[in-house]
Design an enzyme around this catalytic site. Structure first.
Site, PDB file in Angstrom:
ATOM      1  N   HIS A 227       0.935  -1.759  -0.371  1.00 32.39           N
ATOM      2  CA  HIS A 227       0.261   0.308   0.142  1.00 32.39           C
ATOM      3  C   HIS A 227       0.760   1.096  -0.385  1.00 32.39           C
ATOM      4  CE1 HIS A 227      -3.769   2.515   0.517  1.00 32.39           C
ATOM      5  NE2 HIS A 227      -4.329   1.032   1.129  1.00 32.39           N
ATOM      6  N   SER A 228       2.005   1.108   0.017  1.00 31.20           N
ATOM      7  CA  SER A 228       3.152   2.444   0.346  1.00 31.20           C
ATOM      8  C   SER A 228       3.639   2.742  -1.762  1.00 31.20           C
ATOM      9  CB  SER A 228       4.458   2.016   0.632  1.00 31.20           C
ATOM     10  OG  SER A 228       4.646   0.997   0.374  1.00 31.20           O
TER      11      SER A 228
END
Length: 507
Positions: free
Chosen positions: A162-163
Site C-alpha cells: 500500500h505504500s
C-alpha cells in the site's frame, strides 16, 4: 501461535549514500501516508484478483508487456531507501527489476487437486496473506495460477504494498495496463459522475437574494458537518469505540491471515434501483451492505437461543448499535486511466502518491419492514458525507502528528481509528466494456487487501454488467463469510423486487 508477519520487525530501510539534486530529493521523498503503511500495526498489502477467460501459456508475452507498461511507472521500479542527508527519512530510488523475482507461476496438477479449484485459489490467497513483500526489491509481485474455476480459465493475483499508492490509484494504474478486447488500441472507459442539468427556470429562480441565501446555507452546512465530523474523528482516536458486535475485530486481527471470498451479482439490478430512486450505484451498494449486515448480525446474535426458528424470524439485534466503516479517501485529483497509460507509454507526467485522509461512515444496523429504507438511509448518509471536508482535515491532523510527534505516534493514531471502528467499505467503478490483460480477456475483477486491523473489509467492483462483492475476513471472527455473501445477494434481490413490484420507474 504468532503468525509469520507478526514475528517480522518493522521496516528496516536500505541505506543509500547516493547523491541527487535538491529538486529530485524533494520530488522522491516518501509521503507521510506511505511511511505509515510500513508500521507493524498497519502493514497493508493490496490484492487485485483477475479472472481470465483463457489459459496463461505465454509467460514471455506478459513479461514483455510489463516492461513497456508497469515497469515504466517509477514506483514499480524503485526501492524505498534511507536518505542520510534527510535525517533518516525515506525516498524512492530507481533500480533494475528482475521480473523472474516478481512473477510467480506455481506448478499445479489440476487432475490431482485434493480440493475444489475455487477452494485451492482461495487457500492460495490465504497463505499469501501470511507473508509480506520483500523490501530488498520493488514491493509488488504477480502470481499466475493456471487453475480452471467456475468463473475463469485461470487466475492472476497482483499483490502490491500500500505504500506504493492508495487503492483507487493502484486499481486505476492496473486498468491502464489493459486494453479493450474489441479495440486493442483503446484503454477501458470508466463511468464518471454526470453533471446535473440545470433547467433555465430552476436557474432563474436562484437569482438575486435567494441565490445568496442558498450559498450561505450551503457553506453553513459544510462548516457544521466538517466540525462535527472532525470532533467525531478526535473522539474516536481518544475513546469513542464501536459496539462490540460479532464482526468486530479482536486486538490481534491485524496479524492474522485473511480469507478472501467473492460473489458476482448483476450490476443491471443495481442500476435499476439506482435509476428508480435517483441515486448512485455507490448509494445502492451501501444500502445493500447495510441490509445484508443487519440480517447477518441478527442471525449471529440469535445463535444462542433455544428456538432455532427465532434466529431469523425475530429481531435479535441490540438497540443503538454503533457500527462504522473507516475509509481512506484519496485527496489527489484523479488523473484518469488515459493519463496513466500515457505516463507509462509516452513518459508523460501524472500526479501520483499516497495523499489520503480518513472518513468515518456510519452504518444503520436494524431490521426494516421496507427493504427500500436501507437504500434511502444510505443515500442520506453519503449525501451528508459529501457535504463535509472531513477527509482534508483528518489528513492534516495526521500530518501534524507525524511532524511534531513522529512516525510512531502518527501510526498509533491511524491504528486507533481502525481498531475503534468495525470495518472497511469501498465501491469502485470499473470498465464498461470487456478488457484484456496482455492478451488475456478478463472474466472478473476482485480487489481486496490484508494487514488492516479490522476483521472485515467489503469491496464492490463493477465490470461491464457485473458487480463483484469481495470480502476480506479474519476467520476467527467471521467463520462463515459465504453466509454473509448470501445475505448480501439476497438483500439486493429483495430491494430490486420491491422496486419492480411497486412499479417505480426511471423518469
Amino acid at each position: 501461535m504468532e503468525s509469520i508477519r507478526r514475528r517480522k520487525p518493522s521496516l528496516k530501510p536500505i541505506e543509500c549514500k547516493g547523491k541527487a539534486s535538491k529538486a529530485s530529493e524533494e520530488e522522491e521523498q516518501l509521503s507521510p501516508s506511505s511511511r505509515l503503511f510500513h508500521e507493524p500495526n498497519f502493514n497493508v498489502h493490496v490484492l487485485a484478483i483477475m479472472g481470465s477467460k483463457s489459459r496463461i501459456n505465454d509467460l514471455q508475452l506478459i513479461k514483455d508487456n510489463l516492461v513497456h507498461t508497469l515497469l515504466k511507472h517509477p514506483r514499480f521500479s524503485s526501492l524505498q531507501v534511507v536518505d542520510e542527508k534527510k535525517n533518516g527519512e525515506m525516498k524512492w530510488e530507481q533500480t533494475k527489476v528482475d521480473l523472474d523475482k516478481h512473477i510467480i507461476v506455481p506448478q499445479v496438477d489440476e487432475q490431482n487437486l485434493h480440493e475444489s479449484p475455487e477452494k485451492f485459489v482461495e487457500n492460495y490467497i490465504r497463505n499469501l496473506s501470511k507473508t509480506t513483500l520483500d523490501k530488498s526489491k520493488p514491493m509488488w509481485d504477480l502470481h499466475l495460477l493456471n487453475v480452471k474455476t467456475s468463473d475463469a480459465e485461470s487466475v492472476g493475483i497482483f499483490r502490491i504494498h500500500h505504500s506504493l499508492g492508495d487503492g483507487t490509484s493502484l486499481m486505476s494504474l492496473l486498468l491502464a495496463c489493459t486494453r479493450q478486447t474489441a479495440d486493442p488500441d483503446k484503454v477501458p472507459t470508466i463511468p464518471g459522475n454526470k453533471k446535473r442539468v440545470i433547467h433555465s427556470s430552476a436557474h432563474n429562480s436562484t437569482k438575486g437574494l435567494h441565490r445568496y441565501v442558498m450559498k450561505i446555507w450551503f457553506f453553513m452546512k459544510l462548516f457544521w458537518n466538517t466540525v462535527v465530523d472532525v470532533l467525531m474523528f478526535m473522539a474516536t482516536i481518544m475513546f469513542l469505540k464501536d459496539t462490540t458486535t460479532p464482526i468486530k475485530g479482536t486486538p490481534g486481527s491485524v496479524f492474522k491471515p485473511r480469507r478472501l471470498v467473492y460473489r458476482i451479482v448483476s450490476l443491471d439490478d443495481m442500476k435499476l434501483v439506482k435509476n428508480a430512486l435517483n441515486m448512485t450505484v455507490t448509494d445502492v451498494a451501501l444500502g445493500v451492505t447495510q441490509a445484508g449486515l443487519s440480517v447477518y448480525l441478527n442471525r449471529r446474535y440469535g445463535e444462542g437461543k433455544k428456538d432455532k426458528g427465532a434466529i431469523e424470524k425475530n429481531n435479535n439485534l441490540p438497540k443503538n448499535i454503533r457500527l462504522r466503516s473507516s475509509i481512506l479517501v484519496n485527496l489527489r485529483p484523479s488523473v484518469g486511466i488515459q493519463a496513466l497509460a500515457d505516463m507509462m507509454e509516452k513518459d508523460t507526467e501524472a500526479k501520483w502518491g499516497n495523499w489520503v485522509g480518513f472518513a468515518l461512515l456510519p452504518f444503520k444496523i436494524a431490521l426494516r419492514h421496507d427493504p427500500l429504507d436501507y437504500i434511502r438511509e444510505a443515500k442520506a448518509t453519503i449525501h451528508r458525507k459529501k457535504n463535509s471536508l472531513e477527509a482534508f482535515y483528518t489528513c492534516y491532523i495526521s500530518e501534524l502528528a507525524l511532524k511534531f510527534f513522529g512516525i510512531k505516534t502518527s501510526s498509533s493514531i491511524s491504528h486507533r481509528i481502525f481498531t475503534n471502528t468495525s470495518m472497511c467499505f469501498s465501491c469502485l467503478p470499473g470498465p464498461q466494456e470487456e478488457i484484456g490483460f496482455y492478451g488475456h480477456p478478463m472474466a472478473y475483477l476482485a480487489p481486496g487487501s490484508y494487514g488492516q486491523p479490522q476483521a472485515l473489509m467489503i469491496n464492490c467492483q463493477s465490470y461491464i454488467d457485473k458487480m463483484t462483492i469481495v470480502l476480506s475476513v479474519d476467520e476467527s471472527v467471521i467463520p462463515d463469510p459465504y453466509q454473509l455473501l448470501d445475505d448480501l445477494e439476497q438483500s439486493l434481490k429483495l430491494i430490486k423486487d420491491a422496486v419492480v413490484e411497486r412499479g417505480i420507474c426511471d423518469e
